[in-house]
Design a protein around this motif. Structure first.
Motif, mmCIF file in Angstrom:
data_model
loop_
_atom_site.group_PDB
_atom_site.id
_atom_site.type_symbol
_atom_site.label_atom_id
_atom_site.label_comp_id
_atom_site.label_asym_id
_atom_site.label_seq_id
_atom_site.Cartn_x
_atom_site.Cartn_y
_atom_site.Cartn_z
ATOM 1 N N ASP A 53 0.733 -1.433 0.001
ATOM 2 C CA ASP A 53 0.068 -0.074 -0.113
ATOM 3 C C ASP A 53 0.751 1.243 0.180
ATOM 4 O OD1 ASP A 53 -2.335 -1.660 -0.064
ATOM 5 O OD2 ASP A 53 -2.702 -1.507 2.118
ATOM 6 N N GLU A 54 2.229 1.045 0.207
ATOM 7 C CA GLU A 54 3.068 2.263 0.242
ATOM 8 C C GLU A 54 3.567 2.324 -0.960
ATOM 9 O OE1 GLU A 54 2.747 0.423 3.300
ATOM 10 O OE2 GLU A 54 1.416 2.075 3.682
ATOM 11 N N ASN A 107 5.876 0.112 -2.473
ATOM 12 C CA ASN A 107 7.108 -0.756 -2.575
ATOM 13 C C ASN A 107 6.746 -2.100 -3.078
ATOM 14 O OD1 ASN A 107 8.607 1.212 -0.623
ATOM 15 N ND2 ASN A 107 6.896 0.301 0.728
ATOM 16 N N ARG A 138 -0.936 6.609 -8.215
ATOM 17 C CA ARG A 138 -0.189 7.026 -6.854
ATOM 18 C C ARG A 138 1.584 6.906 -7.222
ATOM 19 N NH1 ARG A 138 -3.217 3.460 -2.503
ATOM 20 N NH2 ARG A 138 -5.475 3.782 -3.108
#
Length: 545
Positions: free
Chosen positions: A368-369, A371, A409
Motif C-alpha cells: 500500500d506504500e 514498494n 499513486r
C-alpha cells in the motif's frame, strides 16, 4: 509456430512506436483495404443467414458514414453513444467515428433507460445510434436530454433517421481527420462492479497501437486467421478482440448475431462448422461448455483458445484440454488497459495462473506504500507509469480528477486487483481488493475457493464473499449454481465443504453455502460479488459492506 517464440527476449526488447498523428481507420485499416478481396468479417445469425465483408467494403461504408455524420453537424471531438447488438453496422460506425475524429461510446443492449440517460448526460452525447429493440428506451428519456440532438436507427422508425438509407446518399470518399496521438477517441463506461460507472478515455494512438500486443502475441493472429470473440459489443473486450486486435494483424473476424440467450450447444456447433482458427470466450461460457458432451464435437480448424474477463478455474482448463487438445490461455487486463498479463503461446501454462506481464508493460505486485513485494507475497497489481507512461493505458477518467488521482499513486497505476507473483514470474489472482475476506486473522481470496468448488461435478458456477461473524469477524460464504441433475441438500453442503478442505487449505472452506439459480453479473459478464456481499451484510447486520 506462434508469433512470439521467446517470451523473455520479446519482453526485454519490445518497444511500441507512436507517431505524433495517428488515425487507425486511415493508417491501419485502409492499408489492408488495398487488397480488394481481403476478408474482414464473416457474419452469421441464428437463421442461417451469412454475410461477408471485405476490408475494402468496410472502408468505403465507413467513409460514407463519416460523411453522413458531418452532414448532421456532428464533428471531431463530439460524442456519440452506440447501442447495437452484433450487427455489421456496429463495426462500420466504430470505423467511421475514428475516421472522423468523433468520440465513440459503446453501450451494451442490456442498458436500461436510466443507464442510457446517465451516459448521455455525463458524456454530453449529441447522437444515439441503436436498433428497433432498444429505441423505445431512448424515446423514454429523450425529452429530459437537451444535449441529445440526433436519433439514428439501424432499421426504420418514425422520428428516427435510418442509418442505411442515409449513408447510401453519401460518397465513399473521405479524408480522415488528422487526429493527434493524444486526442480522445473512445470513452468506455467501466462495468461498475462497485459504484457508478466511470468514463475511461482512450486516445487515438495509444489504445489501437497498444492492442498490437493483444492481437499479435496473445491472440497469436496472422492475416490468414478467422478469429471469433464472443464478447458483447458494449464491453471493452469487443475493442480488444473484435476490432483492434484482429484488424491490426489483418485477420478476419467471425461474428455470430444471436437474438436469444447464450446457447452452449449452438456455439459449439458453429465452432465446429466454420473455419474458425482462434477463439476468445468468457470464463462463464467455457464453464458451460465443459458441462456438455464435448466428445460429440470436432474443431478441425481451431488452433488457439483464450479467455478473459475474470480468471478461469483450473478444472475448466483441464476438461477443455482433454476434449480438444487445446489449452485455454487466460489473459488479464481492464477497461482502462490493453492486455496486461497473459499466458502467451510460447510458454507453459500453470493452470489457474494469470500468466506473465505483456511486453510494453512493467507490471508488479506492490504494497500500500508503493514498494515492490518479493515473490510469494500478496499485494496490489500495479503498472509502472514513470518515467515512461506505457502505451495502451487510458488517459484519464473524464470529468473525474479525484477518481483519476485515486488510481495513480507515485510511480504506479493501481488496478484495484490483488495477486501474488511466484518465483517463475507467473501472477496468481487473489481478487478485487474489496473482495478479499478477512477471517480470524487469515486473508482469503475468493477465486481460490471458487476454483475449488467448480472442480466438484455438482457445481456449475460459484461466487465467494465475506459474511459477517461475531467470533471470526468474517467467514467465507459461497453462493453456488448447481450443474444439471443436482439438487440442493444438507448432504451436498457438507460434501462441498469437505471437498474444498481437501483441495485447498482447510481454513478456506466455505462455512456457509447457499444454492441460487443464477449469479448476479455485470453487463460484461463479470460476477458482481459486491452485490452478493452487500445483500449478505444487510441481511445479517442491516448494513452495507
Amino acid at each position: 509456430m506462434p508469433n512470439m517464440v521467446d517470451y523473455e527476449k520479446t519482453y526485454r526488447e519490445f518497444r511500441h512506436q507512436v507517431p505524433e498523428y495517428f488515425n487507425f481507420a486511415r493508417d491501419t485499416f485502409d492499408v489492408w483495404a488495398q487488397d480488394p478481396n481481403k476478408l474482414a468479417m464473416l457474419w452469421v445469425d441464428d437463421f442461417g443467414n451469412e454475410r461477408r465483408f471485405t476490408f475494402k467494403q468496410f472502408s468505403e461504408l465507413s467513409k460514407q458514414t463519416a460523411n453522413f455524420f458531418n452532414s448532421l453537424g456532428v464533428k471531431q471531438g463530439d460524442r456519440i453513444l452506440v447501442i447495437l447488438p452484433r450487427l455489421p453496422e456496429w463495426w462500420v460506425i466504430y470505423l467511421a467515428a475514428i475516421r472522423a475524429g468523433i468520440i465513440f461510446i459503446p453501450g451494451t443492449t442490456q442498458l436500461t433507460s436510466k443507464d442510457i440517460k446517465y451516459r448521455v448526460e455525463t458524456a454530453e452525447t449529441v447522437m444515439v445510434i441503436t436498433d428497433e429493440d432498444n429505441a423505445a428506451k431512448v424515446e423514454e428519456i429523450k425529452g429530459e436530454l437537451p444535449v441529445l440532438k440526433h436519433l439514428v436507427i439501424v432499421g426504420k422508425r418514425e422520428g428516427w433517421l435510418s442509418l442505411n438509407e442515409e449513408i447510401a446518399k453519401f460518397s465513399p470518399e473521405y479524408e480522415a481527420a488528422n487526429t493527434k496521438s493524444d486526442d480522445p477517441a473512445i470513452i468506455f463506461f467501466t462495468s461498475g462492479t462497485t459504484g457508478y460507472p466511470k468514463m475511461a478515455v482512450h486516445t487515438h494512438a495509444s489504445y489501437p497501437i497498444g492492442h498490437y500486443i493483444t492481437g499479435k502475441y496473445w491472440l497469436d493472429l496472422t492475416p490468414d486467421d478467422l478469429h471469433w470473440n464472443m464478447s458483447d459489443t458494449g464491453w471493452a473486450k469487443a475493442a480488444w478482440s473484435s476490432f483492434f486486435g484482429p484488424w491490426i494483424c489483418g485477420a478476419a473476424i467471425f461474428v455470430h448475431h444471436s437474438v436469444g440467450k447464450f446457447d452452449a450447444k449452438k456455439t459449439l456447433e458453429l465452432l465446429a462448422k466454420y473455419p474458425i482458427t482462434t477463439f476468445c470466450g468468457p470464463p462463464t461460457a467455457y464453464r458451460v461448455f465443459v458441462l456438455e458432451d464435448l466428445k460429440k464435437y470436432k474443431f478441425p480448424h481451431l488452433r488457439h483458445c483464450v479467455a478473459a474477463g475474470e480468471p478461469l478455474n483450473p478444472e475448466v482448463i483441464k476438461v477443455w484440454k482433454e476434449a480438444t487438445g487445446l489449452t485455454i490461455r487466460d489473459g488479464y487486463g481492464q477497461t482502462e488497459t490493453c492486455v496486461l498479463v497473459a499466458n502467451f503461446p510460447c510458454f507453459e501454462v500453470k493452470p489457474g495462473s494469470m500468466g506473465k506481464p505483456a511486453p510494453g508493460y512493467y507490471v508488479s505486485i506492490i504494497d500500500d506504500e508503493g514498494n515492490e513485494l518479493p515473490p510469494g507475497k500478496e499485494g496490489n497489481i500495479a503498472i509502472k507509469v514513470k518515467p515512461e507512461r506505457p502505451v495502451g493505458l487510458f488517459k484519464e477518467y473524464w470529468k473525474n480528477p479525484d477518481k483519476t488521482a485515486e488510481v495513480f499513486r507515485g510511480d504506479w497505476y493501481l488496478t484495484g486487483d490483488r495477486a501474488i507473483k511466484d518465483e517463475d514470474g507467473y501472477f496468481w489472482f487473489v481478487g478485487r481488493a474489496d473482495d478479499v475476506i478477512l477471517a480470524a486473522g487469515y486473508r482469503i481470496g475468493p477465486f481460490e475457493v471458487e476454483s475449488a468448488l467448480v472442480e466438484h461435478p455438482a457445481v456449475a458456477e460459484a461466487a465467494v464473499v465475506a459474511s459477517p461473524d461475531e467470533i471470526r469477524g468474517e467467514i467465507v460464504k459461497a453462493f453456488v449454481v448447481l450443474a444439471p441433475g443436482y439438487s440442493p441438500s444438507e448432504e451436498l453442503v457438507k460434501e462441498l465443504q469437505e471437498h474444498v478442505k481437501k483441495v485447498t487449505a482447510p481454513y478456506k472452506y466455505p462455512r456457509e453455502i447457499e444454492f441460487i439459480d443464477a449469479l448476479p453479473k455485470t453487463v460484461s459478464g463479470k460476477i458482481r460479488r459486491v452485490e452478493l456481499r452487500e445483500r449478505e451484510w444487510a441481511k445479517k447486520l442491516g448494513k452495507k459492506k
